[in-house]
Design a protein around this motif. Structure first.
Motif, PDB file in Angstrom:
ATOM      1  N   ARG A 108      34.297  40.092  56.438  1.00 11.56           N
ATOM      2  CA  ARG A 108      34.788  40.996  56.101  1.00 11.56           C
ATOM      3  C   ARG A 108      34.377  41.316  54.349  1.00 11.56           C
ATOM      4  O   ARG A 108      34.294  40.063  53.835  1.00 11.56           O
ATOM      5  N   ARG A 109      34.421  42.390  53.618  1.00 11.46           N
ATOM      6  CA  ARG A 109      33.993  42.409  52.451  1.00 11.46           C
ATOM      7  C   ARG A 109      35.555  42.688  51.769  1.00 11.46           C
ATOM      8  O   ARG A 109      36.572  43.444  52.005  1.00 11.46           O
ATOM      9  N   ARG A 110      35.566  42.127  50.428  1.00 10.19           N
ATOM     10  CA  ARG A 110      36.763  42.353  49.678  1.00 10.19           C
ATOM     11  C   ARG A 110      36.627  43.684  49.136  1.00 10.19           C
ATOM     12  O   ARG A 110      35.713  44.463  48.820  1.00 10.19           O
ATOM     13  N   ARG A 111      37.933  44.293  49.083  1.00 13.24           N
ATOM     14  CA  ARG A 111      37.988  45.787  48.672  1.00 13.24           C
ATOM     15  C   ARG A 111      38.111  45.676  47.166  1.00 13.24           C
ATOM     16  O   ARG A 111      38.723  44.623  46.583  1.00 13.24           O
ATOM     17  N   LYS A 112      37.903  46.697  46.311  1.00 14.62           N
ATOM     18  CA  LYS A 112      37.778  46.609  45.046  1.00 14.62           C
ATOM     19  C   LYS A 112      39.103  47.010  44.622  1.00 14.62           C
ATOM     20  O   LYS A 112      39.785  47.947  45.316  1.00 14.62           O
ATOM     21  N   THR A 113      39.829  46.451  43.634  1.00 13.92           N
ATOM     22  CA  THR A 113      40.987  46.508  43.126  1.00 13.92           C
ATOM     23  C   THR A 113      40.788  47.799  42.329  1.00 13.92           C
ATOM     24  O   THR A 113      39.946  48.142  41.361  1.00 13.92           O
ATOM     25  N   ALA A 114      41.972  48.800  42.474  1.00 17.67           N
ATOM     26  CA  ALA A 114      41.851  50.112  41.529  1.00 17.67           C
ATOM     27  C   ALA A 114      42.377  49.745  40.093  1.00 17.67           C
ATOM     28  O   ALA A 114      43.248  49.027  39.919  1.00 17.67           O
TER      29      ALA A 114
END
Length: 94
Positions: free
Chosen positions: A84-90
Motif C-alpha cells: 500500500r502507498r501512503r496518502r499524501k496529507t492535505a
C-alpha cells in the motif's frame, strides 16, 4: 503402386517446370512425387508401430491444435498483494 496424397498440393513439374495441382487420392509419378517434400501431404500406407515412429513423433501432443500452447499452470503459492502507498496529507492553511 505409388503413394497416395492425403492433401491437395501445388507442385512444379520437374521437366516442364509447369505448375500443377494434385488432388487428395492422386498417385503421382515418381519424378513428381520427389518434388513433394511435405510429409503431411501423403497418406499413411499402414499404421506405424511404436518401434517405427521417431522419438520426435512420440513426443508430440495430439490433443493440442497446431500452433497453440497449453494453458499456463495455476500458481501454487497465493499471489501477494502490492504494497500500500501512503496518502499524501492535505496541507491545511486554515
Amino acid at each position: 503402386m505409388g503413394r497416395r496424397l492425403a492433401a491437395a498440393v501445388h507442385v512444379q513439374h520437374p521437366k516442364s517446370r509447369e505448375w500443377i495441382v494434385l488432388e487428395p487420392g492422386d498417385e503421382p509419378d515418381e519424378d513428381v512425387a520427389a518434388e513433394i517434400t511435405n510429409p503431411d501431404a501423403w497418406e499413411d500406407d499402414e499404421p506405424s508401430s511404436p518401434e517405427e515412429s521417431s522419438p520426435e513423433e512420440s513426443e508430440l501432443d495430439e490433443s493440442q491444435p497446431f500452433g497453440f500452447a497449453a494453458p499456463p499452470e495455476a500458481e501454487t503459492e497465493p499471489a501477494q498483494s502490492a504494497p500500500r502507498r501512503r496518502r499524501k496529507t492535505a496541507d491545511s492553511d486554515a
